[in-house]
Design a protein around this motif. Sequence first.
Motif, PDB file in Angstrom:
ATOM      1  N   PRO A 293     -86.035  47.989 -66.356  1.00 59.98           N
ATOM      2  CA  PRO A 293     -86.650  46.709 -66.004  1.00 59.98           C
ATOM      3  C   PRO A 293     -86.643  46.484 -64.497  1.00 59.98           C
ATOM      4  CG  PRO A 293     -85.084  46.442 -67.808  1.00 59.98           C
ATOM      5  CD  PRO A 293     -84.884  47.826 -67.266  1.00 59.98           C
ATOM      6  N   TRP A 294     -87.573  45.644 -64.072  1.00 61.10           N
ATOM      7  CA  TRP A 294     -87.771  45.354 -62.654  1.00 61.10           C
ATOM      8  C   TRP A 294     -87.756  43.843 -62.468  1.00 61.10           C
ATOM      9  CZ3 TRP A 294     -92.740  43.541 -60.549  1.00 61.10           C
ATOM     10  CH2 TRP A 294     -92.768  43.479 -59.153  1.00 61.10           C
ATOM     11  N   LEU A 295     -86.978  43.379 -61.509  1.00 63.26           N
ATOM     12  CA  LEU A 295     -86.929  41.955 -61.208  1.00 63.26           C
ATOM     13  C   LEU A 295     -87.847  41.572 -60.058  1.00 63.26           C
ATOM     14  CD1 LEU A 295     -83.137  41.018 -61.422  1.00 63.26           C
ATOM     15  CD2 LEU A 295     -84.955  40.519 -63.071  1.00 63.26           C
ATOM     16  N   SER A 327     -93.768  38.710 -59.344  1.00 61.99           N
ATOM     17  CA  SER A 327     -92.740  39.530 -59.994  1.00 61.99           C
ATOM     18  C   SER A 327     -92.135  38.757 -61.168  1.00 61.99           C
ATOM     19  CB  SER A 327     -91.642  39.884 -58.988  1.00 61.99           C
ATOM     20  OG  SER A 327     -90.970  38.695 -58.564  1.00 61.99           O
ATOM     21  N   PRO A 328     -91.409  39.435 -62.084  1.00 59.31           N
ATOM     22  CA  PRO A 328     -90.756  38.721 -63.190  1.00 59.31           C
ATOM     23  C   PRO A 328     -89.821  37.615 -62.699  1.00 59.31           C
ATOM     24  CG  PRO A 328     -90.768  41.066 -63.626  1.00 59.31           C
ATOM     25  CD  PRO A 328     -91.288  40.897 -62.233  1.00 59.31           C
ATOM     26  N   ALA A 329     -89.118  37.839 -61.582  1.00 55.54           N
ATOM     27  CA  ALA A 329     -88.213  36.823 -61.053  1.00 55.54           C
ATOM     28  C   ALA A 329     -88.986  35.593 -60.603  1.00 55.54           C
ATOM     29  CB  ALA A 329     -87.398  37.399 -59.895  1.00 55.54           C
ATOM     30  N   ALA A 330     -90.122  35.815 -59.928  1.00 58.36           N
ATOM     31  CA  ALA A 330     -90.933  34.689 -59.464  1.00 58.36           C
ATOM     32  C   ALA A 330     -91.522  33.924 -60.641  1.00 58.36           C
ATOM     33  CB  ALA A 330     -92.044  35.198 -58.549  1.00 58.36           C
ATOM     34  N   GLU A 331     -91.994  34.648 -61.643  1.00 54.97           N
ATOM     35  CA  GLU A 331     -92.585  33.998 -62.804  1.00 54.97           C
ATOM     36  C   GLU A 331     -91.558  33.197 -63.593  1.00 54.97           C
ATOM     37  OE1 GLU A 331     -94.468  37.087 -64.988  1.00 54.97           O
ATOM     38  OE2 GLU A 331     -96.072  37.400 -63.517  1.00 54.97           O
ATOM     39  N   ALA A 332     -90.296  33.622 -63.561  1.00 58.57           N
ATOM     40  CA  ALA A 332     -89.241  32.916 -64.302  1.00 58.57           C
ATOM     41  C   ALA A 332     -88.750  31.670 -63.569  1.00 58.57           C
ATOM     42  CB  ALA A 332     -88.069  33.856 -64.554  1.00 58.57           C
ATOM     43  N   GLY A 333     -89.101  31.538 -62.284  1.00 56.18           N
ATOM     44  CA  GLY A 333     -88.677  30.363 -61.528  1.00 56.18           C
ATOM     45  C   GLY A 333     -87.449  30.578 -60.675  1.00 56.18           C
ATOM     46  N   LEU A 334     -87.007  31.828 -60.536  1.00 60.83           N
ATOM     47  CA  LEU A 334     -85.909  32.086 -59.604  1.00 60.83           C
ATOM     48  C   LEU A 334     -86.391  31.864 -58.175  1.00 60.83           C
ATOM     49  CD1 LEU A 334     -84.358  35.310 -61.191  1.00 60.83           C
ATOM     50  CD2 LEU A 334     -83.300  33.044 -61.083  1.00 60.83           C
ATOM     51  N   ARG A 373     -77.452  26.915 -57.867  1.00 62.43           N
ATOM     52  CA  ARG A 373     -78.512  26.429 -56.992  1.00 62.43           C
ATOM     53  C   ARG A 373     -78.203  24.992 -56.572  1.00 62.43           C
ATOM     54  NH1 ARG A 373     -84.414  26.262 -59.466  1.00 62.43           N
ATOM     55  NH2 ARG A 373     -84.162  28.536 -59.349  1.00 62.43           N
ATOM     56  N   ASN A 374     -78.157  24.764 -55.281  1.00 63.27           N
ATOM     57  CA  ASN A 374     -77.921  23.424 -54.731  1.00 63.27           C
ATOM     58  C   ASN A 374     -76.646  22.784 -55.291  1.00 63.27           C
ATOM     59  OD1 ASN A 374     -80.348  23.613 -53.273  1.00 63.27           O
ATOM     60  ND2 ASN A 374     -81.532  22.793 -54.995  1.00 63.27           N
ATOM     61  N   GLY A 375     -75.592  23.593 -55.399  1.00 63.85           N
ATOM     62  CA  GLY A 375     -74.295  23.064 -55.812  1.00 63.85           C
ATOM     63  C   GLY A 375     -74.135  22.830 -57.292  1.00 63.85           C
ATOM     64  N   VAL A 382     -85.388  35.219 -67.982  1.00 58.05           N
ATOM     65  CA  VAL A 382     -86.271  36.160 -67.286  1.00 58.05           C
ATOM     66  C   VAL A 382     -86.758  37.217 -68.262  1.00 58.05           C
ATOM     67  CG1 VAL A 382     -86.476  37.784 -65.366  1.00 58.05           C
ATOM     68  CG2 VAL A 382     -84.964  35.794 -65.159  1.00 58.05           C
ATOM     69  N   ASP A 383     -88.077  37.376 -68.357  1.00 57.18           N
ATOM     70  CA  ASP A 383     -88.662  38.444 -69.174  1.00 57.18           C
ATOM     71  C   ASP A 383     -88.575  39.757 -68.400  1.00 57.18           C
ATOM     72  OD1 ASP A 383     -89.363  36.688 -71.235  1.00 57.18           O
ATOM     73  OD2 ASP A 383     -91.286  36.217 -70.310  1.00 57.18           O
ATOM     74  N   LEU A 384     -87.992  40.780 -69.039  1.00 59.76           N
ATOM     75  CA  LEU A 384     -87.751  42.052 -68.364  1.00 59.76           C
ATOM     76  C   LEU A 384     -88.957  42.971 -68.546  1.00 59.76           C
ATOM     77  CD1 LEU A 384     -84.024  42.566 -69.349  1.00 59.76           C
ATOM     78  CD2 LEU A 384     -84.969  41.495 -67.302  1.00 59.76           C
ATOM     79  N   GLN A 385     -89.587  43.320 -67.447  1.00 57.43           N
ATOM     80  CA  GLN A 385     -90.808  44.113 -67.458  1.00 57.43           C
ATOM     81  C   GLN A 385     -90.625  45.357 -66.607  1.00 57.43           C
ATOM     82  OE1 GLN A 385     -93.965  41.563 -66.046  1.00 57.43           O
ATOM     83  NE2 GLN A 385     -93.170  39.788 -67.176  1.00 57.43           N
TER      84      GLN A 385
END
Length: 493
Positions: A293-295, A327-334, A373-375, A382-385
């Motif tokens: 998988p790629w993040l 990327s998968p990370a961006a799509e998941a909201g990270l 995040r922010n304390g 995250v969907d692993l692709q």
Amino acid sequence: MSRAVRLAAVAVIVAFTSAAGVYFAAPDSAQSQRTDPRKALLERQVPQDREQIRLSFAPAVKKAQPAVVNIYVRQRRRVQRSPLFDDPFFRRFFGRDFGIPRRRAQRSLGSGVLVSADGLVVTNYHVIRGRDGRGTDNIDIKVSLADGREYQAEVILEDKQTDLAVLRLQNDDAEEFPHIRFADSDQLEVGDLVLAIGNPFGVGQTVTSGIVSATARTRVGITDYQFFIQTDAAINPGNSGGALVDTDGRLVGINTAIFTRSGGSQGIGFAIPSNMVRVVVESALQGGRVRRPWLGVSLQTVTSELAEGFGLPRPRGALIADIMPDSPAAEAGLEEGDVVLRIDGQQVRDAEALRYRIATKGLGETAEFEIWRNGARRTVRVDLQPPPENPPRKTTKLTGDHPFAGATVENLSPAVAQELRMRETSGVVVRETESYSPARRVGLRPGDVIVEINGARIERVRDLERAVQTRARIWRLAIQRNGEVLRTAIRWS
């Protein structure tokens, strides 16, 4: 010490050694009459329950030992006869054949583990290819089982990133082989008893015991995925590729390396966890290529200073320093600045631990990230692709009269970048350089990104092919290496 005290001490020693399966006659004459030590040895039984098995490793060894094999590798490597072979003067003086690479046989010895009844063997990549993985013209592998049977083997998967390889025995008679069951390496705890089985120094199959010293040892510098089980079970040269098993005889790791100053065991050995081994074996069964998988993120380990700045109670986790668009990370909201603390409930201590956790997940699965995040703690799914291979890599070996001759290059993409553990995801990367080639002589290295040649920007392999068609006496190059752009000029004639 009085005679009564001395006898009491002896009696205690006898009780403990007898419980461990070693029998001695007690000093008391009445006790000697009640228990014949020779009869006790003949009637010794294999432990039948968990409490008894702690007193002997024999049942675990009987389960696992038949599945551990010895691996004999014969390779033909190219070697140079003279260190002066590159000098044009000596080549003109002694003739064209001066310094032509010769071939010699090289033998190595290691261990492996049978993981299926039809003859699938897992071992270390460096056992069959050597530490550098270069210069092998052909390879012959013979596998010897614990019962003395011998088979030829073929390589069906090599994964240099994890230092693992999977072989298949050439089994014309369709025999079934003893094999070992996988354990969940995430269930290991520091202090658990483990056994190392292999063929150290070629003396024959050997079993050593120890405990788990650490379960997530990173920053060891052995493979791309830095996440190892550390044990003090004696591991020596020849143990590589052998089994690390638990007291139930199940595989918890593949013994890979030792920390040593003398060349022998000093009580610090490292094993690849069975959960990573399982992924590689399953990849071998599904087509012979490991797809992870790629993040689409760049990671950084959280230091004490960073932890204080983010308001974390202690330095742990993996900081997301950069995120690729789409990327998968961006799509998941990270987001950049998030600190990943756990994945599916498993603690993430540093960036290497996060990479390991992702690498042992299956494609198409969804992983639950616990982030800071922010304390505050949050949960992100995250969907692993798989990483996209866009543009196509277009693997090309360059030939001709120029400084890049002998280099194999590819278009960079997220897929290629993941294989090479690179941050850059665009451009043209050097995958390898042929021995004794112009590319090797001018200092090109695998992982170099070719940025510019004689003022021409290089973005695709086709740009590089076009640039090297021009004859030039001076080649001005810009190469990106380890995040820095290096510029040089090469005189060529």
